[in-house]
Design an enzyme around this catalytic site. Sequence first.
Site, PDB file in Angstrom:
ATOM      1  N   TYR A   1       0.826  -1.219   0.000  1.00  0.00           N
ATOM      2  CA  TYR A   1       0.000   0.000   0.000  1.00  0.00           C
ATOM      3  C   TYR A   1       0.854   1.261   0.000  1.00  0.00           C
ATOM      4  CZ  TYR A   1      -4.139  -2.807   0.708  1.00  0.00           C
ATOM      5  OH  TYR A   1      -5.173  -3.701   0.531  1.00  0.00           O
ATOM      6  N   VAL A   2       2.062   1.173   0.596  1.00  0.00           N
ATOM      7  CA  VAL A   2       2.936   2.346   0.623  1.00  0.00           C
ATOM      8  C   VAL A   2       3.927   2.300  -0.536  1.00  0.00           C
ATOM      9  CG1 VAL A   2       4.822   3.433   1.924  1.00  0.00           C
ATOM     10  CG2 VAL A   2       2.699   2.822   3.059  1.00  0.00           C
TER      11      VAL A   2
ATOM     12  N   CYS B   1      -2.350   0.538  10.709  1.00  0.00           N
ATOM     13  CA  CYS B   1      -1.300   1.294  11.394  1.00  0.00           C
ATOM     14  C   CYS B   1      -1.621   1.841  12.774  1.00  0.00           C
ATOM     15  CB  CYS B   1      -0.825   2.421  10.486  1.00  0.00           C
ATOM     16  SG  CYS B   1      -0.021   1.760   9.026  1.00  0.00           S
TER      17      CYS B   1
ATOM     18  N   THR C   1       5.794  -3.848   8.814  1.00  0.00           N
ATOM     19  CA  THR C   1       6.367  -3.890  10.164  1.00  0.00           C
ATOM     20  C   THR C   1       5.233  -4.171  11.159  1.00  0.00           C
ATOM     21  OG1 THR C   1       6.090  -1.476  10.256  1.00  0.00           O
ATOM     22  CG2 THR C   1       8.282  -2.289   9.702  1.00  0.00           C
TER      23      THR C   1
ATOM     24  N   GLU D   1       6.246   7.801   5.848  1.00  0.00           N
ATOM     25  CA  GLU D   1       5.168   8.122   4.915  1.00  0.00           C
ATOM     26  C   GLU D   1       3.906   8.500   5.690  1.00  0.00           C
ATOM     27  OE1 GLU D   1       5.176   8.664   1.617  1.00  0.00           O
ATOM     28  OE2 GLU D   1       3.208   9.348   2.272  1.00  0.00           O
TER      29      GLU D   1
ATOM     30  N   LYS E   1      -1.304  -0.766  15.653  1.00  0.00           N
ATOM     31  CA  LYS E   1       0.070  -1.299  15.640  1.00  0.00           C
ATOM     32  C   LYS E   1       1.072  -0.247  16.110  1.00  0.00           C
ATOM     33  CE  LYS E   1       2.129  -1.149  11.307  1.00  0.00           C
ATOM     34  NZ  LYS E   1       3.314  -0.309  11.306  1.00  0.00           N
TER      35      LYS E   1
HETATM   36  N1  NAI Z   1      -0.791   1.323   4.689  1.00  0.00           N
HETATM   37  C1  NAI Z   1      -0.631   2.597   4.959  1.00  0.00           C
HETATM   38  O1  NAI Z   1      -1.536   3.394   4.769  1.00  0.00           O
HETATM   39  C2  NAI Z   1       0.660   3.106   5.504  1.00  0.00           C
HETATM   40  C3  NAI Z   1       1.657   2.261   5.952  1.00  0.00           C
HETATM   41  N2  NAI Z   1       2.827   2.759   6.458  1.00  0.00           N
HETATM   42  C4  NAI Z   1       3.917   1.857   6.861  1.00  0.00           C
HETATM   43  O2  NAI Z   1       4.558   1.369   5.671  1.00  0.00           O
HETATM   44  C5  NAI Z   1       4.995   0.027   5.843  1.00  0.00           C
HETATM   45  C6  NAI Z   1       4.398  -0.846   4.757  1.00  0.00           C
HETATM   46  O3  NAI Z   1       2.994  -0.839   4.893  1.00  0.00           O
HETATM   47  P1  NAI Z   1       2.056  -1.439   3.747  1.00  0.00           P
HETATM   48  O4  NAI Z   1       2.530  -0.962   2.427  1.00  0.00           O
HETATM   49  O5  NAI Z   1       0.677  -1.170   4.179  1.00  0.00           O
HETATM   50  O6  NAI Z   1       2.391  -2.986   3.891  1.00  0.00           O
HETATM   51  P2  NAI Z   1       2.080  -4.149   2.853  1.00  0.00           P
HETATM   52  O7  NAI Z   1       2.023  -5.381   3.652  1.00  0.00           O
HETATM   53  O8  NAI Z   1       0.955  -3.782   1.963  1.00  0.00           O
HETATM   54  O9  NAI Z   1       3.386  -4.190   1.916  1.00  0.00           O
HETATM   55  C7  NAI Z   1       4.636  -4.628   2.330  1.00  0.00           C
HETATM   56  C8  NAI Z   1       5.250  -5.474   1.216  1.00  0.00           C
HETATM   57  O10 NAI Z   1       6.612  -5.763   1.540  1.00  0.00           O
HETATM   58  C9  NAI Z   1       6.921  -7.056   1.013  1.00  0.00           C
HETATM   59  N3  NAI Z   1       8.122  -7.584   1.659  1.00  0.00           N
HETATM   60  C10 NAI Z   1       8.276  -7.997   2.940  1.00  0.00           C
HETATM   61  N4  NAI Z   1       9.556  -8.363   3.156  1.00  0.00           N
HETATM   62  C11 NAI Z   1      10.225  -8.177   1.986  1.00  0.00           C
HETATM   63  C12 NAI Z   1      11.582  -8.351   1.597  1.00  0.00           C
HETATM   64  N5  NAI Z   1      12.510  -8.785   2.468  1.00  0.00           N
HETATM   65  N6  NAI Z   1      11.925  -8.073   0.317  1.00  0.00           N
HETATM   66  C13 NAI Z   1      11.001  -7.622  -0.566  1.00  0.00           C
HETATM   67  N7  NAI Z   1       9.696  -7.418  -0.236  1.00  0.00           N
HETATM   68  C14 NAI Z   1       9.322  -7.678   1.033  1.00  0.00           C
HETATM   69  C15 NAI Z   1       5.673  -7.862   1.300  1.00  0.00           C
HETATM   70  O11 NAI Z   1       5.598  -9.004   0.464  1.00  0.00           O
HETATM   71  C16 NAI Z   1       4.575  -6.828   1.017  1.00  0.00           C
HETATM   72  O12 NAI Z   1       4.091  -6.923  -0.313  1.00  0.00           O
HETATM   73  C17 NAI Z   1       4.593  -0.359   7.269  1.00  0.00           C
HETATM   74  O13 NAI Z   1       5.677  -0.117   8.110  1.00  0.00           O
HETATM   75  C18 NAI Z   1       3.477   0.605   7.589  1.00  0.00           C
HETATM   76  O14 NAI Z   1       3.378   0.862   8.978  1.00  0.00           O
HETATM   77  C19 NAI Z   1       3.051   4.099   6.519  1.00  0.00           C
HETATM   78  C20 NAI Z   1       2.112   4.992   6.086  1.00  0.00           C
HETATM   79  C21 NAI Z   1       0.850   4.571   5.533  1.00  0.00           C
HETATM   80  O1  UGA Z   2       0.583   5.313   8.990  1.00  0.00           O
HETATM   81  C1  UGA Z   2      -0.423   5.075   8.361  1.00  0.00           C
HETATM   82  O2  UGA Z   2      -0.744   3.962   7.964  1.00  0.00           O
HETATM   83  C2  UGA Z   2      -1.442   6.128   8.061  1.00  0.00           C
HETATM   84  O3  UGA Z   2      -2.499   5.931   9.028  1.00  0.00           O
HETATM   85  C3  UGA Z   2      -3.617   6.771   8.858  1.00  0.00           C
HETATM   86  O4  UGA Z   2      -4.196   6.577   7.574  1.00  0.00           O
HETATM   87  P1  UGA Z   2      -5.180   5.348   7.267  1.00  0.00           P
HETATM   88  O5  UGA Z   2      -5.062   4.341   8.361  1.00  0.00           O
HETATM   89  O6  UGA Z   2      -4.893   4.912   5.888  1.00  0.00           O
HETATM   90  O7  UGA Z   2      -6.647   5.972   7.274  1.00  0.00           O
HETATM   91  P2  UGA Z   2      -7.369   7.123   8.145  1.00  0.00           P
HETATM   92  O8  UGA Z   2      -8.076   8.011   7.227  1.00  0.00           O
HETATM   93  O9  UGA Z   2      -6.467   7.714   9.142  1.00  0.00           O
HETATM   94  O10 UGA Z   2      -8.464   6.278   8.927  1.00  0.00           O
HETATM   95  C4  UGA Z   2      -8.103   5.359   9.959  1.00  0.00           C
HETATM   96  C5  UGA Z   2      -9.355   4.862  10.662  1.00  0.00           C
HETATM   97  O11 UGA Z   2      -9.929   5.899  11.456  1.00  0.00           O
HETATM   98  C6  UGA Z   2     -11.296   6.037  11.145  1.00  0.00           C
HETATM   99  N1  UGA Z   2     -11.675   7.459  11.354  1.00  0.00           N
HETATM  100  C7  UGA Z   2     -10.985   8.440  10.735  1.00  0.00           C
HETATM  101  C8  UGA Z   2     -11.324   9.763  10.944  1.00  0.00           C
HETATM  102  C9  UGA Z   2     -12.387  10.082  11.800  1.00  0.00           C
HETATM  103  O12 UGA Z   2     -12.746  11.264  12.031  1.00  0.00           O
HETATM  104  N2  UGA Z   2     -13.069   9.073  12.397  1.00  0.00           N
HETATM  105  C10 UGA Z   2     -12.731   7.761  12.205  1.00  0.00           C
HETATM  106  O13 UGA Z   2     -13.360   6.862  12.785  1.00  0.00           O
HETATM  107  C11 UGA Z   2     -11.413   5.573   9.705  1.00  0.00           C
HETATM  108  O14 UGA Z   2     -12.714   5.202   9.389  1.00  0.00           O
HETATM  109  C12 UGA Z   2     -10.449   4.410   9.701  1.00  0.00           C
HETATM  110  O15 UGA Z   2     -11.047   3.243  10.200  1.00  0.00           O
HETATM  111  C13 UGA Z   2      -3.173   8.227   8.969  1.00  0.00           C
HETATM  112  O16 UGA Z   2      -4.294   9.089   8.749  1.00  0.00           O
HETATM  113  C14 UGA Z   2      -2.067   8.535   7.977  1.00  0.00           C
HETATM  114  O17 UGA Z   2      -1.597   9.856   8.206  1.00  0.00           O
HETATM  115  C15 UGA Z   2      -0.928   7.535   8.170  1.00  0.00           C
HETATM  116  O18 UGA Z   2       0.075   7.748   7.193  1.00  0.00           O
END
Ligand code: NAI
Ligand code: UGA
Length: 482
Positions: A11-12, A274, A88, A159, A277
């Site tokens: 996703y990131v 996130c 993570t 991010e 966690k």
């Molecule tokens: N999902 C979100 O909205 C956000 C997530 N983050 C942080 O970003 C990080 C990634 O999150 P997501 O993208 O949601 O996770 P995700 O689980 O969707 O993607 C992670 C990817 O890394 C791959 N991977 C794992 N170990 C590997 C390796 N050794 N070599 C190559 N690929 C490998 C996995 O197969 C997986 O596809 C986490 O630390 C999360 O906390 C930060 C901001 C927003």
């Molecule tokens: O580190 C991350 O993964 C990200 O986590 C959140 O983003 P995200 O989890 O994708 O989505 P949000 O829009 O924050 O919503 C999180 C949860 O809170 C809920 N929420 C949000 C806002 C609100 O007013 N009320 C509420 O219940 C949403 O429905 C959802 O279940 C943060 O908003 C991002 O800044 C951050 O980068």
Amino acid sequence: MVKICGIGAGYVGGPTMAVIALKCPSIEVAVVDISHSRISAWNSNKLPIYEPGLEEVVNQCRGKNLLFSTDVEKHVYEADIIFVSVNTPTKVRGLGAGKAADLTYWESAARMIADVSKSNKIVIEKSTVPVRTAEAIEKILTHNTNSKDIKYQILSNPEFLSEGTAIQDLLNPDRVLIGGNQDPEGIEAIRKLKAIYAHWVPEDRIIATNLWSAELSKLADNAFLAQRISSINAMSALCEATGAEVSQVSLALGKNTKIGPKFLNASVGFGGSCFQKDILNLVYICESNGLTEVANYWKEVIKVNDYQKSRFVHRVVTSMFNTVSGKKIAILGFAFKKDTSDTRKTPAIDVCKGLLGDNAFLSIYDPRVTETQIQKDLSMDGVEWDHPIHLQPKSSSVVKQVNVVGDAYEATRDAHGLCILTEWDEFKTVDYERVYDNMEKPAFVFDGRNMLNVDKLREIGFIVYSIGRPLDQWLKNMKIVN
Ligand SMILES: NC(=O)C1=CN([C@@H]2O[C@H](COP(=O)(O)OP(=O)(O)OC[C@H]3O[C@@H](n4cnc5c(N)ncnc54)[C@H](O)[C@@H]3O)[C@@H](O)[C@H]2O)C=CC1
Ligand SMILES: O=C(O)[C@H]1O[C@H](OP(=O)(O)OP(=O)(O)OC[C@H]2O[C@@H](n3ccc(=O)[nH]c3=O)[C@H](O)[C@@H]2O)[C@H](O)[C@@H](O)[C@@H]1O
């Protein structure tokens, strides 16, 4: 030509690297992952994640300066700059299980970088990691015998995108945070990363700090956001008890410029991969530093979130004569928020499990979440939900009391109640008169997202529960038993 490698196509990693490729045509971007299924989906017409606007960005760059590959080592070897965006999740077992971040994926990525590198690299922490992770990463990178003459600079560049609005957030970020060593080499690495973002982000939004501030700011950011939701959700319970209306309270609070209007929507609880966690991770770091009171403060944010989900389940069960056994309940929405297919830590899992625990039959409809994913989520234990689907065990049993259907009308036919658990826009335009006609009576609506027009629904004949809003006489008479 500068070469970037993004490790982790999730996703990131996927959207972030795609936007860098879009904005920097002179940079070659390779996104690599150990998951063959994920990479082949990135190379197909059906991307592995749903995110508005993502397909357009990928289509513009893929095959030009953006590629997706499972040849991790080749692209790491060739890269000047490596973004690591691996997952993570919360540790499942061992020291700190249930709280600490599991850095297994990060560590194996770092070891692989050390093994294959033959030139200097800038290694960027994009994943959310515990504060002082860069110290550990540096040890892994520099203690590898192959890499004696190779210089690594580690930067923290957390991010801040939200799922559902990832592309907009990436194109127009509030800020970009870059933490690095404060020596000349560190400052030079920060400058190089700044130059990439400067292709589209105004300079005053690019903030440079030391490594530990950047790492901690990300955890603090998520903790502050989640804390706002738990605060307004705590108020929603008090609103129900007193006749105050939570959306009016939110409006009043939001107009205070010291508080601001965002993130004040009361809900069935926050979800996503996130918030929980990262707060648990913060709690663990505080405890490890002997800061018990600080740890307890942040723990409460999660406790209120759990309370909000169980309060919702209790409301459903008590209002239906204290049992949902054998009753069909429609669940509209399963993703943790609208405009995403992601179900990690969605409140729908806990709510559905609560209702299943009281023997309900669930008919679930979500516009973007597949039946396989819903069945997996409902048949698995807690922490495994954190892991991406392709890293989860293959076989999981099917929950027989659950039926996943193709639209809201099918879900609600012959149901006793309907629960809105995700605020998908299409639920606003459902014909609720038709829904009412086809439901058992009395027919209940439990709006976990405060998105429907309560007065209209009550006019149709529904008994309506909406979080933090004045209760129907019916609900007032049915006292919640915890
Ligand atoms: N999902 C979100 O909205 C956000 C997530 N983050 C942080 O970003 C990080 C990634 O999150 P997501 O993208 O949601 O996770 P995700 O689980 O969707 O993607 C992670 C990817 O890394 C791959 N991977 C794992 N170990 C590997 C390796 N050794 N070599 C190559 N690929 C490998 C996995 O197969 C997986 O596809 C986490 O630390 C999360 O906390 C930060 C901001 C927003
Ligand atoms: O580190 C991350 O993964 C990200 O986590 C959140 O983003 P995200 O989890 O994708 O989505 P949000 O829009 O924050 O919503 C999180 C949860 O809170 C809920 N929420 C949000 C806002 C609100 O007013 N009320 C509420 O219940 C949403 O429905 C959802 O279940 C943060 O908003 C991002 O800044 C951050 O980068």
